[in-house]
Design an enzyme around this catalytic site. Structure first.
Site, PDB file in Angstrom:
ATOM      1  CG  HIS A 214      -2.072  -0.853   1.205  1.00 43.55           C
ATOM      2  ND1 HIS A 214      -1.996  -2.178   0.844  1.00 43.55           N
ATOM      3  CD2 HIS A 214      -3.381  -0.618   1.492  1.00 43.55           C
ATOM      4  CE1 HIS A 214      -3.205  -2.713   0.908  1.00 43.55           C
ATOM      5  NE2 HIS A 214      -4.063  -1.790   1.303  1.00 43.55           N
ATOM      6  CD  GLU A 217      -6.405   4.891   1.259  1.00 44.71           C
ATOM      7  OE1 GLU A 217      -7.633   4.780   1.102  1.00 44.71           O
ATOM      8  OE2 GLU A 217      -5.749   4.120   1.967  1.00 44.71           O
ATOM      9  CG  ASP A 296     -11.471  -2.885   3.688  1.00 46.85           C
ATOM     10  OD1 ASP A 296     -11.197  -4.071   3.894  1.00 46.85           O
ATOM     11  OD2 ASP A 296     -10.615  -1.976   3.688  1.00 46.85           O
TER      12      ASP A 296
END
Length: 360
Positions: A214, A217, A296
Site C-alpha cells: 500500500h 493514499e 473493504d
C-alpha cells in the site's frame, strides 16, 4: 472538465444507451479478506458467536468514517478488528470466501486477488500455517464452484515488526504453488518506513511473487516512491496520490506499474472530500495503469461494479474507456496468460454489443 464539456457529455450519455458495467469482464486486485464480508453475514456471525457489535456495525449500513487523522484511523481499525473477530471457525471462513466469490460473479469479476494477513486469524484457527491453509483451501473450493479465478496476496502489517513481515514473506513463498501470488504491506502508510520492510519484500521478489504494498493514499506521492525504490513494488495498493507528482506519474506509466485505485474508499476515509476530486481521470490520461478496487465493501458500502459506475457517472468515462480500465485490471493481475487472453477477448466482445439500459 469544463462545465460545457460536462453538459455535452451528459447529453451524449442520455442519448446513447450504456452497457451494464456488471457484465463487463474485469479483474479485482484490491480487496481485503474481512472487508469483503457481506453486512448481513457480519450480523449473523456476530449472533452465532455472541459478539457484541458497536452501533456503527450493527445497523447493517456503512459506518461514517474519516481516517485522515490518527484518531479517525484508530476508529476505522477498531471497527475492522471487531468485524474480523466474528470469523472464528472453518465454516465462517468458507462462508466468507464463498459469498465473496458469488458477489464477484454478480459484479462481472472473472479474476480476484484477495489480500489477507493470516496472523489476524491464526489464534482462532490453530496457528499461522493452519489458518493460511484453510483460507487457500476455501479459495480453491469457491473458485471451483463459481468459476471465478481466485488467488491470494499475503500481506504484512506496517504496524508490526519487520521480523513478522519476514516470517510472512517466507510463508507466502512456501505456499506459492497453492495459490499465493503476491506479498503486500497494509495498514496506515504514515506509520513506519517502507525500507524497514525491504528484506521481507526481497524474500518475496526472489521467489517471483508480486510485490504489492500500500502507498499513496493516506500519505502522499513520496510513499509511492518509497514503495518503488525500497520495496521493488510491481503494483501499488491505492497509489492515487501519485497524481500530485507529474514525474512520478510518468515513472509509473513508463514502467507500467498498476495502481489499485479505490474511489469509494478514498472518499469514505476523507482522502478526498467528494467523489469528483478523486484524480482518476488525471491518472488515466497520464498513462498510469489502473485497476479499480472496492477495498473493504463491508465498511465502505460499495463493491467492484460500483467503482466502474463511479468512473462513468462522476468522471465521465465512456464505455470504451471503461473497457480499457477493465483491460488494465487484467494486465495488472497475476492471472495465467491464457486467462488474460480470454478475458481481454471478452472485454472486446462487451464493447461490440449494443448498449442497453442499465439493469435491463
Amino acid at each position: 472538465m469544463r462545465q460545457d464539456s460536462a453538459m455535452e457529455l451528459a447529453v451524449e450519455q442520455q442519448a446513447v444507451p450504456q452497457r451494464d458495467v456488471r457484465t463487463l469482464p474485469k479483474a479485482h486486485l484490491h480487496l481485503h479478506f474481512t472487508g469483503s464480508m457481506r453486512p448481513t453475514t457480519l450480523l449473523e456471525l456476530a449472533e452465532k458467536h455472541r459478539v457484541r457489535l458497536p452501533e456503527a456495525l450493527s445497523k447493517g449500513t456503512p459506518p461514517k468514517l474519516r481516517a485522515t487523522d490518527e484518531r479517525g484511523w484508530f476508529r476505522f481499525q477498531r471497527l475492522y478488528d471487531t468485524a474480523r473477530s466474528v470469523l472464528r471457525d472453518e465454516q465462517d471462513i468458507r462462508r466468507l470466501v464463498r459469498e465473496t466469490a458469488e458477489d464477484e460473479v454478480a459484479d462481472g469479476s472473472r479474476w480476484l486477488e484477495i489480500q489477507v494477513d493470516p496472523t489476524s486469524y491464526a489464534p482462532r484457527l490453530g496457528g499461522l500455517i493452519p489458518a493460511l491453509e484453510l483460507i487457500l483451501d476455501a479459495v480453491a473450493e469457491a473458485a471451483g464452484s463459481t468459476g471465478v479465478g481466485i488467488r491470494v496476496l499475503v500481506a504484512a502489517n506496517r504496524m508490526k515488526s519487520p521480523m513478522d513481515a519476514r516470517t510472512l514473506a517466507r510463508l507466502a513463498v512456501r505456499y506459492q504453488d497453492a495459490g499465493v501470488v503476491g506479498f503486500g504491506l497494509s495498514n496506515d502508510e504514515r506509520r513506519g518506513l517502507a525500507r524497514d520492510f525491504d528484506r521481507a519484500f526481497a524474500i518475496a521478489r526472489r521467489a517471483d511473487l508480486l510485490a504489492a504494498p500500500h502507498g499513496g493514499e493516506l500519505a502522499g506521492p513520496e510513499s509511492v516512491r518509497d514503495c518503488l525504490d525500497d520495496l521493488g513494488a510491481g503494483r501499488i495498493g491505492h497509489g492515487v496520490r501519485a497524481a500530485e507528482d507529474p514525474r512520478l506519474m510518468q515513472r509509473l506509466a513508463d514502467r507500467q506499474v498498476t495502481c489499485e485505485v479505490c474511489p469509494a474508499s478514498n472518499v469514505a476515509l476523507g482522502v478526498y472530500e467528494q467523489a469528483p476530486a478523486v484524480p482518476l481521470r488525471r491518472l488515466f490520461e497520464a498513462g498510469v495503469p489502473i485497476a479499480l478496487g472496492a477495498d473493504d465493501p463491508l465498511l465502505f458500502g460499495s463493491r467492484l461494479a460500483a467503482q466502474y459506475e463511479l468512473a462513468r457517472t462522476v468522471h465521465g468515462f465512456s464505455d470504451a474507456e471503461l473497457a480499457e480500465l477493465a483491460r488494465q485490471s487484467v494486465r495488472g493481475s497475476r492471472a495465467p496468460e491464457w486467462v488474460r487472453k480470454e478475458l481481454l477477448g471478452e472485454i472486446d466482445t462487451w464493447l461490440t454489443k449494443p448498449g442497453a439500459a442499465v439493469g435491463s
